[in-house]
Motif scaffolding. Structure first.
Motif, PDB file in Angstrom:
ATOM      1  N   HIS A 223      -1.773  10.409  10.135  1.00  9.63           N
ATOM      2  CA  HIS A 223      -1.413   9.300   9.654  1.00  9.63           C
ATOM      3  C   HIS A 223      -2.474   8.335   9.405  1.00  9.63           C
ATOM      4  CE1 HIS A 223       2.896  10.513  10.769  1.00  9.63           C
ATOM      5  NE2 HIS A 223       3.126   9.626  10.029  1.00  9.63           N
ATOM      6  N   ARG A 226      -4.394   9.746   6.279  1.00  3.28           N
ATOM      7  CA  ARG A 226      -3.586   9.385   5.171  1.00  3.28           C
ATOM      8  C   ARG A 226      -3.904   8.020   4.625  1.00  3.28           C
ATOM      9  NH1 ARG A 226       2.764   9.396   4.489  1.00  3.28           N
ATOM     10  NH2 ARG A 226       2.419   7.628   6.046  1.00  3.28           N
ATOM     11  N   GLN A 227      -3.760   6.971   5.612  1.00  2.00           N
ATOM     12  CA  GLN A 227      -4.278   5.528   5.048  1.00  2.00           C
ATOM     13  C   GLN A 227      -5.423   5.558   4.553  1.00  2.00           C
ATOM     14  OE1 GLN A 227      -1.503   2.645   7.680  1.00  2.00           O
ATOM     15  NE2 GLN A 227      -3.043   3.864   9.003  1.00  2.00           N
ATOM     16  N   ARG A 241      -0.062  13.409   1.405  1.00  2.00           N
ATOM     17  CA  ARG A 241       0.558  14.015   2.457  1.00  2.00           C
ATOM     18  C   ARG A 241      -0.534  14.694   3.342  1.00  2.00           C
ATOM     19  NH1 ARG A 241       4.907  19.330   2.154  1.00  2.00           N
ATOM     20  NH2 ARG A 241       5.524  19.188   4.503  1.00  2.00           N
ATOM     21  N   GLY A 491       4.858  11.696  16.103  1.00  2.00           N
ATOM     22  CA  GLY A 491       3.544  11.352  15.425  1.00  2.00           C
ATOM     23  C   GLY A 491       2.447  11.705  16.128  1.00  2.00           C
ATOM     24  N   THR A 525       2.609  14.454   7.965  1.00  2.00           N
ATOM     25  CA  THR A 525       2.819  12.949   7.807  1.00  2.00           C
ATOM     26  C   THR A 525       4.152  12.699   6.939  1.00  2.00           C
ATOM     27  OG1 THR A 525       1.476  12.849   5.670  1.00  2.00           O
ATOM     28  CG2 THR A 525       0.568  12.251   7.587  1.00  2.00           C
ATOM     29  N   HIS A 530       5.407   7.387  12.162  1.00  2.00           N
ATOM     30  CA  HIS A 530       4.099   6.952  11.754  1.00  2.00           C
ATOM     31  C   HIS A 530       3.318   6.973  13.197  1.00  2.00           C
ATOM     32  CE1 HIS A 530       0.872   4.457  10.000  1.00  2.00           C
ATOM     33  NE2 HIS A 530       0.948   3.852  11.150  1.00  2.00           N
ATOM     34  N   SER A 531       2.088   7.203  13.029  1.00  2.00           N
ATOM     35  CA  SER A 531       1.293   7.207  14.365  1.00  2.00           C
ATOM     36  C   SER A 531      -0.219   7.111  13.910  1.00  2.00           C
ATOM     37  CB  SER A 531       1.588   8.206  15.460  1.00  2.00           C
ATOM     38  OG  SER A 531       0.660   8.143  16.351  1.00  2.00           O
ATOM     39  N   ASP A 532      -0.614   5.701  14.036  1.00  4.63           N
ATOM     40  CA  ASP A 532      -2.151   5.423  13.504  1.00  4.63           C
ATOM     41  C   ASP A 532      -2.943   5.948  14.551  1.00  4.63           C
ATOM     42  OD1 ASP A 532      -1.864   3.973  11.541  1.00  4.63           O
ATOM     43  OD2 ASP A 532      -2.492   2.029  12.518  1.00  4.63           O
ATOM     44  N   SER A 534      -2.164   8.501  17.218  1.00  2.41           N
ATOM     45  CA  SER A 534      -1.775   9.766  17.511  1.00  2.41           C
ATOM     46  C   SER A 534      -2.353  10.299  19.039  1.00  2.41           C
ATOM     47  CB  SER A 534      -2.119  10.568  16.393  1.00  2.41           C
ATOM     48  OG  SER A 534      -1.649  11.865  16.562  1.00  2.41           O
TER      49      SER A 534
END
Length: 794
Positions: A223, A226-227, A241, A491, A525, A530-532, A534
């Motif tokens: 995640h 991805r951000q 993704r 996540g 994802t 959601h998990s920044d 992880s």
């Protein structure tokens, strides 16, 4: 036969082991895609240079070439990577992707895409770079010297910000003024290579028709990746993704998006075709982010009765060419955890970031905590020597007692539960064994050290207070399928720590079902909550497990209520009877009443999916529970390690002859996995104590470029007497009582080995402040102290 399902605490073999040992893993290099092309990076051969040219004319004419993106192309196609954990006063808030100045040898300057990996590598070599050399700044000392060349273009110095934690200066000064003994030392903790079994890699595919970028990556944090990709490439979040396949180790090296990974994704976007890049081992050594890299001056004030009065440290963090997303976070954790498991009248630390022309540093297993443990435990050992007290006794006098917890340190960390002295006493007892006879030129010594380990990193409120731009909560989604089987979506991801097995155990425990009914899905994802953060920072099982056990209890209650509706009774009268080997549709897996009415587990699930059995129209239909868990505070595991070493006075070689560890990680979900995590961490820590150091020459060029120059611990380096024990003080702030343990094993080996070496050869104890303790370094200290082997140097 009916059995009680008690999965938490069972040493279940990790589910993925059989698949991997049979060669059925799906790592990044195993992945293929139709029309897949291959990428190679054009990297700077110099540590510091202005880029005056990027001539790819010849390479572009080659029929094998699909695309070349140089600095100009990248500047139009990418933005900088945002950062999250910053120091006050830092000169940069982002990480450049397109660069005009190379700041370290190996920095990616462009990307080449061709039809084969060999062709891509050939064409990357064909690119002609124009470089105007700038002065290298290879060390922190060089960086802070008067007149040093600035690493960050447009700045006038190399300081990258500063922060202070802990007691006010006047309280610190007062505590030191009362001291009978003040021990002060200068420490050097070198940079380290992560050296995972599988280096980094990405397979990026852009579908022009849907506008979807799908990235398979060997990453620890899908995640977060991805951000960052959305920010760099200017894409919507629902058009990117990220999928993590099997990940062959990380240790923090795959937490963050690197610029070279962003370049490969930009190339896939430009081509509208799949592009794969797999990092070579040489690239991993010379261009991947590194760990550690701190210098510190630290001191300890002790009263005449042995009471700790104050800890203080000035930490210089070698951030390298730029501050990564985690930036100075590891060094800040060093300051925050300096006090460790001890009480003191005052404690403080100042952390200063410094830019050098070296590879940037980032997260590394146990970051900050291992460094703090080394500073603190070496100071305690030296204080004991000056006071004439046994070091173990001095520690026991100052360790926090269970009745003092919760306890808030001077740097603001609140310890929730534990018995620190019990762990230290047990480790000391395990290490108390008769010493074997040694040759006259061999000295032997033992030491016991202690530390706390941050878990549940990190509450959202804490991240917000520190201005760290991540989310700290963790989410899970637990589903009972229409056939009665169970799926967990989380996540956090698997990086070899067995989390998929542990989460299955928690779900099965909470639902009261057999373990093989549960499947765990991670790393995508599109499906994972959601998990920044992880799987990092000793948090995966603690936070995902805390959320999951809550979700499982809720879903178990819903199933019982549905069963009660079908059985025409009250939920309180419904019982579950599920045999250990039963399938969901089996007559041995039922809900029943005291009168004998019964309904199969699968039938309840199947009818529930039809929407039958709800008592109110507003009751939820889907047999699914989503729980987002934001911990109220950090939780803290703790441990004590004892090491015995034998030192050859002739060669300086230090051999670990015994190692004993006692850990308290709260409720252990899987003791087998816990043992493996601690054992692996200890082995890694022994390497950092004795052999590992990432080095460069005076020009800033890497000199540890392969496993020939960088020595990892091997099986013979692990002592035969190697004991790990666990105690359990449940966390008071995490559902299920879980605490972290992924980093605990690696926190203490450098301190334990150094203190044991000091016990063996007290004549050189004051010099044991730099790692690793290689034979040449120890031998030099022995010679300076006038110590030689009998009969000359062997």
């Amino acid at each position: 036969m009916t059995v009680a399902h008690r999965h938490i605490g069972e040493p279940v073999p990790p589910r993925h082991h059989d698949r991997l040992v049979r060669g059925h893993g799906r790592f990044l290099a195993d992945l293929r895609a139709d029309g897949m092309l291959h990428a190679a990076l054009v990297r700077s051969p110099l540590a510091h240079a202005e880029i005056t040219g990027f001539d790819a004319t010849a390479a572009r004419r080659d029929p094998r070439c699909a695309l070349i993106l140089g600095p100009d192309d990248l500047a139009t196609r990418t933005a900088a990577i945002p950062t999250a954990w910053r120091l006050p006063g830092r000169p940069e808030d982002t990480i450049p992707v397109a660069v005009r100045t190379a700041r370290y040898a190996g920095q990616p300057l462009g990307v080449v895409v061709a039809d084969t990996p060999t062709a891509a590598a050939d064409l990357a070599e064909a690119v002609r770079l124009g470089l105007r050399p700038l002065p290298p700044v290879a060390t922190v000392t060089d960086a802070l010297a008067e007149g040093a060349a600035p690493v960050v273009p447009g700045t006038t110095g190399n300081e990258a910000g500063r922060i202070r934690f802990g007691s006010p200066p006047e309280e610190l000064a007062a505590a030191f003024s009362r001291a009978a003994v003040v021990v002060e030392r200068a420490f050097t903790l070198p940079r380290l290579h992560h050296t995972p079994l599988e280096p980094r890699g990405v397979l990026a595919a852009y579908d022009v028709g849907t506008g979807l970028l799908t990235v398979h990556a060997s990453t620890q944090s899908p995640h977060a990746m991805r951000q960052d990709l959305c920010a760099v490439l200017g894409l919507r979040a629902d058009r990117v993704r990220v999928i993590a396949p099997d990940v062959g180790g990380s240790f923090g090296g795959k937490v963050l998006l690197h610029p070279d990974e962003a370049m490969v994704c930009a190339a896939a976007l430009a081509l509208g075709a799949p592009v794969r890049w797999t990092e070579s081992r040489a690239e991993n050594f010379t261009a991947a982010y590194q760990g550690r890299g701190q210098q510190a001056t630290a001191r300890l004030a002790v009263a005449a009765d042995g009471r700790f009065l104050a800890f203080d440290a000035d930490v210089l963090a070698d951030l390298g060419a730029y501050a990564t997303q985690a930036g100075s976070g590891p060094a800040q954790v060093t300051g925050l955890t300096l006090q460790g498991p001890y009480r003191a009248d005052a404690a403080a630390a100042t952390v200063t970031g410094v830019h050098t022309t070296r590879v940037p540093t980032g997260a590394f297993r146990g970051y900050g905590m291992q460094e703090a443990a080394f500073l603190r435990e070496r100071l305690i050992d030296e204080a004991a020597r000056e006071l004439g007290l046994p070091a173990t006794e001095l520690r026991l006098r100052n360790l926090l007692r269970p009745e003092e917890l919760p306890y808030t340190t001077h740097t603001g960390l609140t310890y929730d539960s534990g018995d620190y002295a019990a762990a230290l006493r047990r480790a000391a007892a395990l290490a108390d064994r008769p010493r074997p006879p040694d040759e006259p030129w061999v000295r032997r010594g033992t030491a016991v050290v202690a530390a706390v380990e941050i878990g549940a990193f990190a509450p959202t409120a804490l991240l917000e207070a520190f201005g760290i731009a991540w989310s700290g909560w963790e989410g899970v989604r637990l589903r009972i399928n229409h056939d009665g089987t169970v799926t967990v979506y989380a996540g956090v991801i698997a990086v070899g720590q067995g989390i998929e097995t542990s989460l299955a155990q928690i779900a099965a425990e909470g639902l009261g079902i057999p373990l093989d009914w549960v499947r765990v899905e991670l790393g995508d994802t599109d499906t994972a909550p959601h998990s920044d953060l992880s799987a990092q920072a000793s948090r995966a099982l603690t936070l995902a497990g805390g959320a999951l056990i809550t979700a499982a209890r809720r879903l178990a209650d819903r199933m019982r209520r549905l069963a009660a509706a079908f059985l025409d009774t009250e939920p309180e009268r419904v019982r579950t009877r599920i045999a250990a080997t039963a399938a969901p549709s089996s007559p041995d897996a039922v809900f029943h009443t005291p009168e004998g009415a019964r309904i199969a587990w699968r039938e309840v699930a199947h009818r529930g999916y039809r929407g039958w059995g709800r008592r109110r129209p507003t009751d939820p239909i889907r047999l699914e529970e989503s729980v987002d868990f934001d911990p109220p505070q950090l939780t803290f595991a703790h441990g004590a390690h004892a090491a015995e070493v034998a030192v050859d006075l002739g060669t300086g070689r230090t051999t670990v002859t015994g190692y004993w560890a006692v850990h308290d990680s709260g409720v252990l979900v899987n003791p087998l996995i816990a043992h493996g995590q601690i054992a692996g961490g200890i082995a890694q820590g022994l390497g950092q104590a004795l052999t590992e150091e990432a080095t460069v020459d005076a020009d800033g060029l890497p000199t540890t470029r392969s496993l020939r120059e960088y020595t990892l611990p091997a099986a013979p380096d692990i002592p035969e007497e190697f004991v790990i024990e666990h105690t359990s003080t449940p966390s008071t702030v995490i559902p299920g009582g879980f605490k972290g343990l992924g980093e605990g094993g690696t926190l203490l080996p450098p301190a334990a080995v150094a203190c044991a070496l000091a016990a063996a050869v007290p004549e050189i104890a004051h010099t044991l402040t730099s790692l690793p303790l290689t034979p040449p370094r120890v031998r030099a200290a022995l010679r300076a102290a006038g110590l030689t082997a009998e009969g000359g140097i062997r």
